[in-house]
Design an enzyme around this catalytic site. Structure first.
Site, PDB file in Angstrom:
ATOM      1  N   ASP A 130      60.108 -38.572  34.780  1.00  0.00           N
ATOM      2  CA  ASP A 130      59.958 -38.868  33.349  1.00  0.00           C
ATOM      3  C   ASP A 130      61.062 -38.127  32.596  1.00  0.00           C
ATOM      4  O   ASP A 130      61.605 -37.137  33.093  1.00  0.00           O
ATOM      5  CB  ASP A 130      58.579 -38.426  32.832  1.00  0.00           C
ATOM      6  CG  ASP A 130      58.159 -39.187  31.584  1.00  0.00           C
ATOM      7  OD1 ASP A 130      57.356 -40.127  31.700  1.00  0.00           O
ATOM      8  OD2 ASP A 130      58.658 -38.843  30.482  1.00  0.00           O
ATOM      9  N   SER A 131      61.380 -38.619  31.397  1.00  0.00           N
ATOM     10  CA  SER A 131      62.411 -37.951  30.601  1.00  0.00           C
ATOM     11  C   SER A 131      61.796 -36.961  29.613  1.00  0.00           C
ATOM     12  O   SER A 131      62.515 -36.384  28.807  1.00  0.00           O
ATOM     13  CB  SER A 131      63.247 -38.999  29.859  1.00  0.00           C
ATOM     14  OG  SER A 131      62.404 -39.853  29.125  1.00  0.00           O
ATOM     15  N   ASP A 145      56.071 -47.922  35.374  1.00  0.00           N
ATOM     16  CA  ASP A 145      55.268 -48.129  34.159  1.00  0.00           C
ATOM     17  C   ASP A 145      56.093 -47.729  32.938  1.00  0.00           C
ATOM     18  O   ASP A 145      55.798 -46.728  32.263  1.00  0.00           O
ATOM     19  CB  ASP A 145      53.975 -47.300  34.252  1.00  0.00           C
ATOM     20  CG  ASP A 145      53.055 -47.549  33.052  1.00  0.00           C
ATOM     21  OD1 ASP A 145      53.196 -48.596  32.398  1.00  0.00           O
ATOM     22  OD2 ASP A 145      52.203 -46.682  32.782  1.00  0.00           O
ATOM     23  N   CYS A 183      54.494 -53.376  29.201  1.00  0.00           N
ATOM     24  CA  CYS A 183      53.555 -53.282  28.074  1.00  0.00           C
ATOM     25  C   CYS A 183      54.169 -53.904  26.827  1.00  0.00           C
ATOM     26  O   CYS A 183      53.730 -53.640  25.714  1.00  0.00           O
ATOM     27  CB  CYS A 183      53.145 -51.830  27.828  1.00  0.00           C
ATOM     28  SG  CYS A 183      54.503 -50.754  27.412  1.00  0.00           S
TER      29      CYS A 183
HETATM   30  N1  SAH Z   1      52.250 -44.187  33.552  1.00  0.00           N
HETATM   31  C1  SAH Z   1      51.921 -43.274  32.485  1.00  0.00           C
HETATM   32  C2  SAH Z   1      52.347 -43.785  31.114  1.00  0.00           C
HETATM   33  C3  SAH Z   1      53.819 -44.092  30.979  1.00  0.00           C
HETATM   34  S1  SAH Z   1      54.374 -44.176  29.336  1.00  0.00           S
HETATM   35  C4  SAH Z   1      50.441 -42.926  32.551  1.00  0.00           C
HETATM   36  O1  SAH Z   1      49.727 -43.473  33.404  1.00  0.00           O
HETATM   37  O2  SAH Z   1      49.981 -42.109  31.756  1.00  0.00           O
HETATM   38  C5  SAH Z   1      56.092 -44.281  29.523  1.00  0.00           C
HETATM   39  C6  SAH Z   1      56.798 -42.972  29.854  1.00  0.00           C
HETATM   40  O3  SAH Z   1      58.160 -43.269  30.085  1.00  0.00           O
HETATM   41  C7  SAH Z   1      56.777 -41.901  28.784  1.00  0.00           C
HETATM   42  O4  SAH Z   1      56.206 -40.741  29.314  1.00  0.00           O
HETATM   43  C8  SAH Z   1      58.275 -41.639  28.463  1.00  0.00           C
HETATM   44  O5  SAH Z   1      58.553 -40.249  28.280  1.00  0.00           O
HETATM   45  C9  SAH Z   1      58.938 -42.143  29.698  1.00  0.00           C
HETATM   46  N2  SAH Z   1      60.325 -42.631  29.574  1.00  0.00           N
HETATM   47  C10 SAH Z   1      60.850 -43.449  28.631  1.00  0.00           C
HETATM   48  N3  SAH Z   1      62.114 -43.774  28.934  1.00  0.00           N
HETATM   49  C11 SAH Z   1      62.424 -43.162  30.099  1.00  0.00           C
HETATM   50  C12 SAH Z   1      63.580 -43.124  30.929  1.00  0.00           C
HETATM   51  N4  SAH Z   1      64.676 -43.813  30.622  1.00  0.00           N
HETATM   52  N5  SAH Z   1      63.533 -42.399  32.062  1.00  0.00           N
HETATM   53  C13 SAH Z   1      62.409 -41.683  32.381  1.00  0.00           C
HETATM   54  N6  SAH Z   1      61.288 -41.705  31.639  1.00  0.00           N
HETATM   55  C14 SAH Z   1      61.291 -42.418  30.513  1.00  0.00           C
END
Ligand code: SAH
Length: 398
Positions: free
Chosen positions: A252-253, A302, A342
């Site tokens: 995650d970022s 996701d 989503c």
């Molecule tokens: N699967 C998670 C929800 C994901 S929400 C759960 O079950 O709770 C999407 C996530 O993607 C967020 O945490 C956001 O910080 C992350 N994100 C967004 N762009 C990103 C990128 N380019 N690389 C890594 N993470 C990213």
């Protein structure tokens, strides 16, 4: 009471009980932000009571199609009671529950999640802003909760001409201002969240049952190495460990989200040595793993919403295809990909096509084992099909 008159022919969707009336459908009439208006067809026929929004493309959001119904505190109490009734009838395996899901619950622009004894809400439309205090009181009365945190800091508020705000809306004196952290129990795991710092209202409850299903699949397929992309606070990672995975990566970022993911591994009694948190961009990480020859038995994708609306579907499609192509290439033989979108602007059918295209490009065929959607406390209704946003595919490589 102010009246909004529609252009001839534009009453059709309202008669079918669709709650949105777009700017282009309005022939005449104006009101203040959030004011209750009477919506009429061009010939003066009553269509709906709604909330006016002077700046949004969605000029009116309908409250009711019943001319006799008054928009008052009792109206909101009834809608909230109906929404809570549905949740109480569903067997939701968590004390984190979406209580109000906007249009589907007849409350356009209102999102309310319950985390244990704490409510966290987003007021995203002018009508909700106008009735905020009435709704806050009704929510506390209906749930028995004493605390309500407001997370109206979503950018969609700007389309409504509303400022971004967050903070306590209701908090008794004996609850400290800083008491924004909660531990919930979801299926077999415990998870923490912070309603002040987390994304949206604090957590992604819509994936609750898909996380549980993933745990079951990891066990059934005997997946040992798991890559959880866009992990947020590691819900799917904990599920993977619960399913018996031995090596789990959360990517995650967001640093704070990953810190919580790491804490969740220990909180649920799993060996921290089995989990690696990577603070990195997913796309780059997938490419790096591919170059290094690293492969996985199961991968979760996701991502956040790539398409803000259908107008952005093209660019978003390419982005979805790219990560899915990389994900499919990174699977061990017989491996599983759990992939989601989503974006409301990407239909389930289009998403299926995108992932199929990614499979062709990756040179990977797979069985489509199941289609996934949001948990049932995030309902879609017949009158408002646009409410359907989360779709997922489970693919098991041939
Ligand atoms: N699967 C998670 C929800 C994901 S929400 C759960 O079950 O709770 C999407 C996530 O993607 C967020 O945490 C956001 O910080 C992350 N994100 C967004 N762009 C990103 C990128 N380019 N690389 C890594 N993470 C990213």
């Amino acid at each position: 009471m102010k009246t909004i008159t529609l252009r001839e022919g534009k009453e059709r969707s309202v008669i079918r009980r669709h709650p949105w009336i777009f700017q282009g459908s309005v022939a005449k009439g104006r009101a203040d932000s959030g004011e209750t208006v009477r919506v009429e067809a061009h010939d003066g026929r009553f269509l709906a009571w709604g909330a006016f929004s002077p700046t949004s493309q969605i000029r009116v959001r309908a409250w009711t199609f019943d001319e006799a119904e008054r928009i008052d505190a009792a109206f909101f109490q009834r809608r909230i009671a109906q929404a809570l009734l549905l949740r109480s009838r569903l067997a939701i395996a968590s004390d984190g529950v979406r209580l109000i899901h906007g249009e589907a619950d007849g409350l356009p622009g209102l999102i309310v999640d319950r985390y244990g004894d704490l409510l966290s809400a987003q007021f995203l439309s002018t009508g909700m802003e106008r009735w905020k205090d009435v709704i806050a009181d009704a929510l506390l009365a209906a749930t028995g909760c004493r605390c309500l945190y407001e997370r109206s800091d979503s950018n969609v508020r700007q389309l409504e001409g509303l400022p971004l705000v967050s903070g306590w809306l209701r908090r008794p004196d004996d609850v400290p201002e800083t008491a924004t952290t909660v531990t919930i129990r979801e299926h077999d795991y415990r998870l923490t969240l912070d309603v002040a710092e987390g994304h949206k209202t604090g957590y992604y409850l819509d994936q609750r049952d898909n996380r549980k299903y993933f745990a079951d699949l990891v066990r059934q397929l005997g997946a040992k190495s798991v890559l959880n992309c866009y992990s947020y606070t590691g819900g799917f990672s904990v599920a993977a460990l619960a399913g018996g995975a031995e090596e789990v990566y959360s990517v995650d970022s967001s640093g704070p989200a990953l810190a919580r993911a790491t804490a969740h591994v220990a909180l649920n009694g799993f060996d921290p040595a089995r989990h690696t948190a990577l603070d990195a961009d997913v796309n780059g990480t997938l490419r790096r793993f591919l170059a290094e020859g690293k492969r996985f038995d199961a991968i979760v994708l996701d991502p956040p919403k790539f398409a803000a609306s259908a107008a952005h579907a093209d660019r978003a499609s390419r982005a979805y295809k790219d990560i899915n192509r990389l994900g499919l290439k990174l699977l061990n033989p017989g491996g599983m990909l759990l992939t989601f979108s989503c974006s409301g602007g990407i239909s389930a059918e289009l998403f299926h096509k995108i992932v199929a295209g990614a499979g062709i490009d990756a040179g990977v065929d797979g069985y489509l084992v199941r289609r996934l959607e949001a948990a049932p406390d995030h309902p879609t209704t017949i009158a408002f099909p646009e409410g359907e946003y989360l779709k997922g595919l489970v693919i098991v490589q041939k």
